[in-house]
Motif scaffolding. Structure first.
Motif, PDB file in Angstrom:
ATOM      1  N   LEU A  22       3.554  -3.072  -0.171  1.00 50.87           N
ATOM      2  CA  LEU A  22       4.437  -3.636   0.840  1.00 50.87           C
ATOM      3  C   LEU A  22       5.139  -4.867   0.280  1.00 50.87           C
ATOM      4  O   LEU A  22       4.509  -5.729  -0.345  1.00 50.87           O
ATOM      5  CB  LEU A  22       3.650  -4.027   2.091  1.00 50.87           C
ATOM      6  N   LEU A  23       6.427  -4.952   0.507  1.00 53.74           N
ATOM      7  CA  LEU A  23       7.217  -6.066  -0.006  1.00 53.74           C
ATOM      8  C   LEU A  23       6.649  -7.412   0.425  1.00 53.74           C
ATOM      9  O   LEU A  23       6.515  -8.331  -0.385  1.00 53.74           O
ATOM     10  CB  LEU A  23       8.669  -5.921   0.469  1.00 53.74           C
ATOM     11  N   ASN A  24       6.304  -7.520   1.700  1.00 53.97           N
ATOM     12  CA  ASN A  24       5.852  -8.826   2.187  1.00 53.97           C
ATOM     13  C   ASN A  24       4.426  -9.173   1.788  1.00 53.97           C
ATOM     14  O   ASN A  24       3.933 -10.255   2.127  1.00 53.97           O
ATOM     15  CB  ASN A  24       6.019  -8.925   3.711  1.00 53.97           C
ATOM     16  N   GLU A  25       3.757  -8.271   1.048  1.00 54.53           N
ATOM     17  CA  GLU A  25       2.407  -8.561   0.569  1.00 54.53           C
ATOM     18  C   GLU A  25       2.366  -8.816  -0.945  1.00 54.53           C
ATOM     19  O   GLU A  25       1.288  -8.933  -1.529  1.00 54.53           O
ATOM     20  CB  GLU A  25       1.459  -7.416   0.936  1.00 54.53           C
ATOM     21  N   LEU A  26       3.533  -8.921  -1.587  1.00 52.35           N
ATOM     22  CA  LEU A  26       3.554  -9.213  -3.010  1.00 52.35           C
ATOM     23  C   LEU A  26       2.941 -10.588  -3.269  1.00 52.35           C
ATOM     24  O   LEU A  26       3.190 -11.538  -2.531  1.00 52.35           O
ATOM     25  CB  LEU A  26       4.985  -9.196  -3.544  1.00 52.35           C
ATOM     26  N   THR A  27       2.160 -10.681  -4.322  1.00 51.71           N
ATOM     27  CA  THR A  27       1.602 -11.973  -4.724  1.00 51.71           C
ATOM     28  C   THR A  27       2.677 -12.776  -5.451  1.00 51.71           C
ATOM     29  O   THR A  27       3.728 -12.247  -5.838  1.00 51.71           O
ATOM     30  CB  THR A  27       0.402 -11.784  -5.664  1.00 51.71           C
ATOM     31  N   ASP A  28       2.401 -14.057  -5.675  1.00 51.94           N
ATOM     32  CA  ASP A  28       3.364 -14.894  -6.398  1.00 51.94           C
ATOM     33  C   ASP A  28       3.626 -14.329  -7.786  1.00 51.94           C
ATOM     34  O   ASP A  28       4.776 -14.313  -8.252  1.00 51.94           O
ATOM     35  CB  ASP A  28       2.849 -16.330  -6.503  1.00 51.94           C
ATOM     36  N   ASP A  29       2.592 -13.865  -8.469  1.00 54.26           N
ATOM     37  CA  ASP A  29       2.764 -13.305  -9.809  1.00 54.26           C
ATOM     38  C   ASP A  29       3.593 -12.028  -9.773  1.00 54.26           C
ATOM     39  O   ASP A  29       4.419 -11.774 -10.661  1.00 54.26           O
ATOM     40  CB  ASP A  29       1.408 -13.025 -10.460  1.00 54.26           C
ATOM     41  N   GLU A  30       3.383 -11.197  -8.747  1.00 63.27           N
ATOM     42  CA  GLU A  30       4.162  -9.957  -8.626  1.00 63.27           C
ATOM     43  C   GLU A  30       5.622 -10.256  -8.317  1.00 63.27           C
ATOM     44  O   GLU A  30       6.522  -9.569  -8.813  1.00 63.27           O
ATOM     45  CB  GLU A  30       3.537  -9.069  -7.552  1.00 63.27           C
ATOM     46  N   ILE A  31       5.862 -11.284  -7.511  1.00 63.05           N
ATOM     47  CA  ILE A  31       7.232 -11.685  -7.214  1.00 63.05           C
ATOM     48  C   ILE A  31       7.935 -12.135  -8.487  1.00 63.05           C
ATOM     49  O   ILE A  31       9.062 -11.722  -8.778  1.00 63.05           O
ATOM     50  CB  ILE A  31       7.252 -12.800  -6.151  1.00 63.05           C
ATOM     51  N   VAL A  32       7.260 -12.971  -9.277  1.00 61.59           N
ATOM     52  CA  VAL A  32       7.840 -13.450 -10.527  1.00 61.59           C
ATOM     53  C   VAL A  32       8.190 -12.274 -11.439  1.00 61.59           C
ATOM     54  O   VAL A  32       9.253 -12.224 -12.049  1.00 61.59           O
ATOM     55  CB  VAL A  32       6.876 -14.425 -11.236  1.00 61.59           C
TER      56      VAL A  32
ATOM     57  N   GLU B  33      -1.530   2.952  10.109  1.00 58.24           N
ATOM     58  CA  GLU B  33      -0.509   2.920  11.162  1.00 58.24           C
ATOM     59  C   GLU B  33       0.171   1.561  11.272  1.00 58.24           C
ATOM     60  O   GLU B  33       1.376   1.476  11.486  1.00 58.24           O
ATOM     61  CB  GLU B  33      -1.145   3.302  12.501  1.00 58.24           C
ATOM     62  N   ALA B  34      -0.601   0.474  11.129  1.00 54.58           N
ATOM     63  CA  ALA B  34      -0.030  -0.866  11.278  1.00 54.58           C
ATOM     64  C   ALA B  34       0.995  -1.192  10.190  1.00 54.58           C
ATOM     65  O   ALA B  34       1.832  -2.081  10.362  1.00 54.58           O
ATOM     66  CB  ALA B  34      -1.143  -1.902  11.261  1.00 54.58           C
ATOM     67  N   MET B  35       0.940  -0.480   9.076  1.00 61.88           N
ATOM     68  CA  MET B  35       1.843  -0.762   7.951  1.00 61.88           C
ATOM     69  C   MET B  35       3.052   0.160   7.922  1.00 61.88           C
ATOM     70  O   MET B  35       4.004  -0.101   7.185  1.00 61.88           O
ATOM     71  CB  MET B  35       1.088  -0.624   6.625  1.00 61.88           C
ATOM     72  N   ARG B  36       3.038   1.222   8.694  1.00 62.26           N
ATOM     73  CA  ARG B  36       4.109   2.213   8.646  1.00 62.26           C
ATOM     74  C   ARG B  36       5.457   1.589   9.009  1.00 62.26           C
ATOM     75  O   ARG B  36       5.564   0.825   9.961  1.00 62.26           O
ATOM     76  CB  ARG B  36       3.803   3.382   9.572  1.00 62.26           C
ATOM     77  N   GLY B  37       6.451   1.955   8.245  1.00 59.90           N
ATOM     78  CA  GLY B  37       7.789   1.413   8.463  1.00 59.90           C
ATOM     79  C   GLY B  37       8.061   0.146   7.689  1.00 59.90           C
ATOM     80  O   GLY B  37       9.210  -0.281   7.586  1.00 59.90           O
ATOM     81  N   GLY B  38       7.021  -0.474   7.120  1.00 53.03           N
ATOM     82  CA  GLY B  38       7.215  -1.679   6.329  1.00 53.03           C
ATOM     83  C   GLY B  38       7.914  -1.361   5.018  1.00 53.03           C
ATOM     84  O   GLY B  38       7.775  -0.265   4.466  1.00 53.03           O
ATOM     85  N   ARG B  39       8.674  -2.305   4.498  1.00 55.39           N
ATOM     86  CA  ARG B  39       9.384  -2.076   3.240  1.00 55.39           C
ATOM     87  C   ARG B  39       8.409  -2.080   2.066  1.00 55.39           C
ATOM     88  O   ARG B  39       7.502  -2.907   2.008  1.00 55.39           O
ATOM     89  CB  ARG B  39      10.458  -3.144   3.040  1.00 55.39           C
ATOM     90  N   THR B  40       8.605  -1.157   1.143  1.00 56.94           N
ATOM     91  CA  THR B  40       7.736  -1.043  -0.032  1.00 56.94           C
ATOM     92  C   THR B  40       8.565  -1.104  -1.309  1.00 56.94           C
ATOM     93  O   THR B  40       9.749  -0.756  -1.317  1.00 56.94           O
ATOM     94  CB  THR B  40       6.948   0.281  -0.029  1.00 56.94           C
ATOM     95  N   VAL B  41       7.925  -1.549  -2.390  1.00 56.34           N
ATOM     96  CA  VAL B  41       8.546  -1.532  -3.715  1.00 56.34           C
ATOM     97  C   VAL B  41       7.543  -0.982  -4.713  1.00 56.34           C
ATOM     98  O   VAL B  41       6.328  -1.068  -4.510  1.00 56.34           O
ATOM     99  CB  VAL B  41       9.023  -2.929  -4.157  1.00 56.34           C
ATOM    100  N   VAL B  42       8.070  -0.414  -5.784  1.00 55.38           N
ATOM    101  CA  VAL B  42       7.226   0.109  -6.855  1.00 55.38           C
ATOM    102  C   VAL B  42       6.851  -1.035  -7.791  1.00 55.38           C
ATOM    103  O   VAL B  42       7.707  -1.815  -8.206  1.00 55.38           O
ATOM    104  CB  VAL B  42       7.956   1.215  -7.639  1.00 55.38           C
ATOM    105  N   LEU B  43       5.556  -1.113  -8.117  1.00 56.71           N
ATOM    106  CA  LEU B  43       5.066  -2.077  -9.100  1.00 56.71           C
ATOM    107  C   LEU B  43       4.493  -1.327 -10.288  1.00 56.71           C
ATOM    108  O   LEU B  43       4.090  -0.171 -10.170  1.00 56.71           O
ATOM    109  CB  LEU B  43       3.993  -2.978  -8.479  1.00 56.71           C
ATOM    110  N   TYR B  44       4.444  -2.009 -11.406  1.00 50.68           N
ATOM    111  CA  TYR B  44       3.906  -1.422 -12.628  1.00 50.68           C
ATOM    112  C   TYR B  44       2.557  -2.053 -12.913  1.00 50.68           C
ATOM    113  O   TYR B  44       2.446  -3.264 -13.068  1.00 50.68           O
ATOM    114  CB  TYR B  44       4.875  -1.627 -13.787  1.00 50.68           C
ATOM    115  N   GLY B  45       1.525  -1.231 -12.969  1.00 53.37           N
ATOM    116  CA  GLY B  45       0.163  -1.727 -13.107  1.00 53.37           C
ATOM    117  C   GLY B  45      -0.445  -1.548 -14.473  1.00 53.37           C
ATOM    118  O   GLY B  45      -1.660  -1.402 -14.592  1.00 53.37           O
TER     119      GLY B  45
END
Length: 201
Positions: free
Chosen positions: A175-185, A154-166
């Motif tokens: 969640l966009l705001n939880e991306l690590t530095d490596d994921e951002i790069v 519930e606390a995360m609902r509505g937050g912006r998300t992006v697809v990552l490749y694992g």
């Protein structure tokens, strides 16, 4: 859930005309699109555009007002928030920008003008973490970005998300705001991956 109304750069570099039109409604996928007040989502967002795109927007409709090198669009996006276009001299060159300003706040346009000049007058090209995240959001196709729904805590609902490749794990949402530095790069275009932070600049 979404960006705060603070002034923020949402795209690095000069947006093409196609990118400009796409970023005019960066939050169109948001939940409850027609039921909520989106003023805080858009107010404060800005990015650079080409001169031709600036001139095109000036000619679409008679502006709401013209003040020196600035003009505001007559049609409001939401509430009292509308597009304001700037032609600003920065380091000896005229550059063009689009911003969303809340005209209910009489100081919003001038604060925006000063913020853009201050940000773009830095002697070294740099990006904050927040700018990196906003650029990722702006440049990610709709099919690969969205909002956390009912399956999320519930606390995360509505937050912006992006697809990552694992890799072997395939794709997953984060969640966009939880991306690590490596994921951002990994999500940034190659030419932006190694820009310093403003602190290091």
């Amino acid at each position: 859930m979404n960006p705060s109304p603070a002034i923020r750069k949402v795209f690095q570099g000069v947006a093409t005309r196609q990118q400009m039109f796409r970023m005019f409604d960066r939050h169109h996928q948001r939940p409850n699109r027609w039921d909520d007040d989106a003023a805080s989502l858009y107010s404060g967002e800005w990015f650079e555009i080409p001169e031709a795109a600036h001139d095109y927007m000036f000619e679409i409709l008679p502006p709401l007002w013209i003040r020196g090198s600035m003009f505001a669009m007559r049609e409001y996006l939401t509430g009292s928030v509308t597009s304001v276009f700037f032609a600003l001299r920065i380091d000896g060159a005229i550059r063009h920008f689009h911003a969303y300003c809340d005209l209910a706040d009489k100081e919003s346009v001038e604060r925006m003008r000063l913020a853009i000049i201050n940000r773009e007058s830095r002697p070294v090209s740099a990006m904050t973490r927040e700018e990196r995240l906003e650029h990722i959001w702006s440049s990610t196709a709709d099919d690969y970005r969205g909002y956390a729904g009912d399956r999320w805590p519930e606390a995360m609902r509505g937050g912006r998300t992006v697809v990552l490749y694992g890799g072997n794990e395939g794709t997953f949402l984060k969640l966009l705001n939880e991306l690590t530095d490596d994921e951002i790069v990994a999500k940034l275009p190659v030419h932006l991956r190694h820009l310093p932070s403003p602190i290091a600049a």
